[in-house]
Design a protein around this motif. Structure first.
Motif, PDB file in Angstrom:
ATOM      1  N   GLN A 238     -28.867  -6.808   7.817  1.00  0.00           N
ATOM      2  CA  GLN A 238     -28.526  -8.009   8.587  1.00  0.00           C
ATOM      3  C   GLN A 238     -29.758  -8.844   8.941  1.00  0.00           C
ATOM      4  O   GLN A 238     -29.986  -9.197  10.103  1.00  0.00           O
ATOM      5  N   LEU A 239     -30.546  -9.166   7.934  1.00  0.00           N
ATOM      6  CA  LEU A 239     -31.687 -10.051   8.153  1.00  0.00           C
ATOM      7  C   LEU A 239     -31.197 -11.471   8.414  1.00  0.00           C
ATOM      8  O   LEU A 239     -30.399 -12.012   7.648  1.00  0.00           O
ATOM      9  N   LEU A 240     -31.666 -12.063   9.493  1.00  0.00           N
ATOM     10  CA  LEU A 240     -31.278 -13.421   9.870  1.00  0.00           C
ATOM     11  C   LEU A 240     -32.525 -14.253  10.116  1.00  0.00           C
ATOM     12  O   LEU A 240     -33.506 -13.769  10.683  1.00  0.00           O
ATOM     13  N   LEU A 241     -32.477 -15.516   9.725  1.00  0.00           N
ATOM     14  CA  LEU A 241     -33.538 -16.478   9.971  1.00  0.00           C
ATOM     15  C   LEU A 241     -32.957 -17.648  10.745  1.00  0.00           C
ATOM     16  O   LEU A 241     -31.861 -18.136  10.428  1.00  0.00           O
ATOM     17  N   ALA A 242     -33.672 -18.082  11.779  1.00  0.00           N
ATOM     18  CA  ALA A 242     -33.189 -19.200  12.586  1.00  0.00           C
ATOM     19  C   ALA A 242     -34.382 -19.911  13.209  1.00  0.00           C
ATOM     20  O   ALA A 242     -35.434 -19.304  13.436  1.00  0.00           O
ATOM     21  N   ARG A 243     -34.180 -21.204  13.492  1.00  0.00           N
ATOM     22  CA  ARG A 243     -35.210 -21.969  14.190  1.00  0.00           C
ATOM     23  C   ARG A 243     -35.174 -21.626  15.667  1.00  0.00           C
ATOM     24  O   ARG A 243     -34.108 -21.459  16.264  1.00  0.00           O
ATOM     25  N   SER A 244     -36.342 -21.484  16.274  1.00  0.00           N
ATOM     26  CA  SER A 244     -36.435 -21.163  17.699  1.00  0.00           C
ATOM     27  C   SER A 244     -35.934 -22.333  18.533  1.00  0.00           C
ATOM     28  O   SER A 244     -36.286 -23.492  18.274  1.00  0.00           O
ATOM     29  N   HIS A 325     -32.002  -7.771   1.149  1.00  0.00           N
ATOM     30  CA  HIS A 325     -31.629  -9.019   0.480  1.00  0.00           C
ATOM     31  C   HIS A 325     -32.353 -10.167   1.166  1.00  0.00           C
ATOM     32  O   HIS A 325     -32.335 -10.280   2.393  1.00  0.00           O
ATOM     33  N   HIS A 326     -33.042 -10.998   0.395  1.00  0.00           N
ATOM     34  CA  HIS A 326     -33.832 -12.063   1.025  1.00  0.00           C
ATOM     35  C   HIS A 326     -32.910 -13.159   1.547  1.00  0.00           C
ATOM     36  O   HIS A 326     -31.863 -13.462   0.956  1.00  0.00           O
ATOM     37  N   GLU A 327     -33.305 -13.739   2.654  1.00  0.00           N
ATOM     38  CA  GLU A 327     -32.572 -14.834   3.279  1.00  0.00           C
ATOM     39  C   GLU A 327     -33.463 -16.067   3.316  1.00  0.00           C
ATOM     40  O   GLU A 327     -34.694 -15.962   3.417  1.00  0.00           O
ATOM     41  N   CYS A 328     -32.844 -17.218   3.236  1.00  0.00           N
ATOM     42  CA  CYS A 328     -33.579 -18.480   3.223  1.00  0.00           C
ATOM     43  C   CYS A 328     -33.015 -19.420   4.287  1.00  0.00           C
ATOM     44  O   CYS A 328     -31.840 -19.337   4.657  1.00  0.00           O
ATOM     45  N   ILE A 329     -33.858 -20.313   4.751  1.00  0.00           N
ATOM     46  CA  ILE A 329     -33.438 -21.333   5.714  1.00  0.00           C
ATOM     47  C   ILE A 329     -34.022 -22.661   5.261  1.00  0.00           C
ATOM     48  O   ILE A 329     -35.163 -22.727   4.784  1.00  0.00           O
ATOM     49  N   LYS A 330     -33.222 -23.714   5.369  1.00  0.00           N
ATOM     50  CA  LYS A 330     -33.688 -25.048   4.999  1.00  0.00           C
ATOM     51  C   LYS A 330     -34.308 -25.708   6.218  1.00  0.00           C
ATOM     52  O   LYS A 330     -33.644 -25.888   7.239  1.00  0.00           O
ATOM     53  N   VAL A 331     -35.568 -26.068   6.098  1.00  0.00           N
ATOM     54  CA  VAL A 331     -36.303 -26.695   7.189  1.00  0.00           C
ATOM     55  C   VAL A 331     -36.267 -28.206   6.991  1.00  0.00           C
ATOM     56  O   VAL A 331     -36.705 -28.694   5.943  1.00  0.00           O
TER      57      VAL A 331
END
Length: 387
Positions: A238-244, A325-331
């Motif tokens: 459950q890897l998650l990426l998010a903006r602070s 599994h790699h996760e990506c975020i659009k900046v």
């Protein structure tokens, strides 16, 4: 001159009398020094007997200094003991060598401590079978603290009826036990699977892969392992990426430890990241399950992945898990503000400052005029009274 000569002779006589009245004691090394194999696949007994000439020395403290190692090692293990035996683990792919000396301390000798000369003994394991028949690349993996799988590659030039058997032993077992669940390739045993209850952690486990009694003798192969040092945990989940929310320029990574028997407090993690089509870059190893990273500039896609390993507080070594599994975020891109907008803002700020200045000057003038009007009547009355 005669007096000095007589004095020197007198001192010499006194010294001779003192030396002759002292009982000379020598100390011998231990006797019957040997290394014995009890059949525990490398856990050997080192034993000896006390020297005979120490039987009447009740005022002495007798100790033994023991050193031992494998024959292909340069590092000696050492201890001082009052016992007449010691047990230790050795790699029986080579020989074992030990040496010992007697230490005498107390009121019996005329020196603070007396040592005997060293004696040495060597133990060599059985070399039955040809060297080509010995297995290769023995390896064990402890999968998520659930089960252990040991694998090996067969030797060469095996007789048609030959096969391998694995035996294991650890402290507390009465005897070495055979594998109960082999894996095979072309009817040849090439591995063994143990369930968690079959083995124990944080103790030395001795393995031996040899030929079965019914087959032609094969050269034995020995290994010594500790389960906590061969753990392979699953990949983090459950890897998650998010903006602070507090700091928009930061990206927060969060993940969960893998499910199963692996204690979460025993894991450490390696985080890798990349921007767009760049190569993966690693961050320092950490034990937390959260990581904050400053947003890279001029890149609109940011990816990350993480893997785990047993940390130094639970093991001396271990295997890294697979990558999550790699996760990506659009900046969102940082768009530069147009010059016209900047000029408009600057004019607005200047106009605001001018307005504030005018208001302050107007208020100051108004207060000054008010003070002048209040002070006029008082001055007039003063002049009339003076007349």
């Amino acid at each position: 001159m005669n007096i000095q000569y007589i004095y020197a002779v007198f001192v010499l006589i006194i010294l001779c009398l003192l030396c002759s009245s002292t009982k000379y004691i020598s100390v011998n090394p231990p006797e019957d020094f040997q290394i014995v194999d009890p059949g525990y696949l490398g856990y050997l007994n080192i034993q000896w007997q006390a020297p005979r000439n120490l039987s009447n020395l009740s005022d002495c403290t007798v100790r033994y200094k023991l050193q031992y190692r494998n024959t292909d090692s340069q590092r000696w293990e050492a201890l001082i003991t009052t016992n007449l035996h010691h047990s230790a683990g050795f790699d029986l792919n080579t020989g074992a060598v030990a040496k010992i000396q007697t230490l005498l301390k107390g009121h019996c000798p005329n020196v603070s401590e007396m040592q005997s000369k060293w004696i040495e003994t060597t133990f060599w394991p059985s070399l039955e079978g040809t060297l080509e028949s010995k297995i290769k690349n023995f390896r064990c993996i402890f999968y998520n603290w659930v089960y252990v799988e040991c694998t090996w590659q067969p030797g060469t030039n095996l007789p048609p009826e030959a096969n391998y058997e694995l035996y294991y032993w650890y402290y507390g077992m009465e005897r070495a036990m055979p594998c109960a669940n082999y894996t095979q390739s072309n009817k040849i045993n090439v591995g063994c699977i143990f369930q968690n209850q079959d083995l124990v952690t944080y103790t030395e486990i001795f393995f031996c892969v040899t030929g079965s009694p019914e087959s032609t003798p094969l050269r034995s192969s020995y290994s010594l392992l500790k389960l906590q040092n061969i753990v392979l945990p699953p990949a983090p989940e459950q890897l998650l990426l998010a903006r602070s929310l507090a700091k928009p320029d930061e990206i927060v990574f969060e993940w969960k430890p893998p499910e199963g028997e692996a204690p979460p407090q025993c894991l450490q993690y390696e985080v890798q990241f990349k921007a767009a089509a760049d190569t993966w870059k690693s961050m320092p190893i950490q034990m937390e399950t959260e990581f904050t990273f400053l947003e890279p500039k001029l890149n609109h896609t940011f990816c990350a992945r993480v893997r785990g390993q047993v940390n130094m507080y639970c093991a001396d070594d271990g295997f890294w898990s697979e990558w999550s599994h790699h996760e990506c975020i659009k900046v969102p891109p940082k768009v530069a503000m147009p010059v016209a907008d900047l000029l408009f803002i600057a004019i607005g700020v200047v106009a605001m400052l001018v307005c504030i200045t005018v208001v302050l000057l107007w208020a100051t003038c108004k207060r000054t005029l008010a003070k002048d009007k209040l002070s006029y009547p008082v001055e007039s009355i003063y002049h009339l009274s003076a007349r």
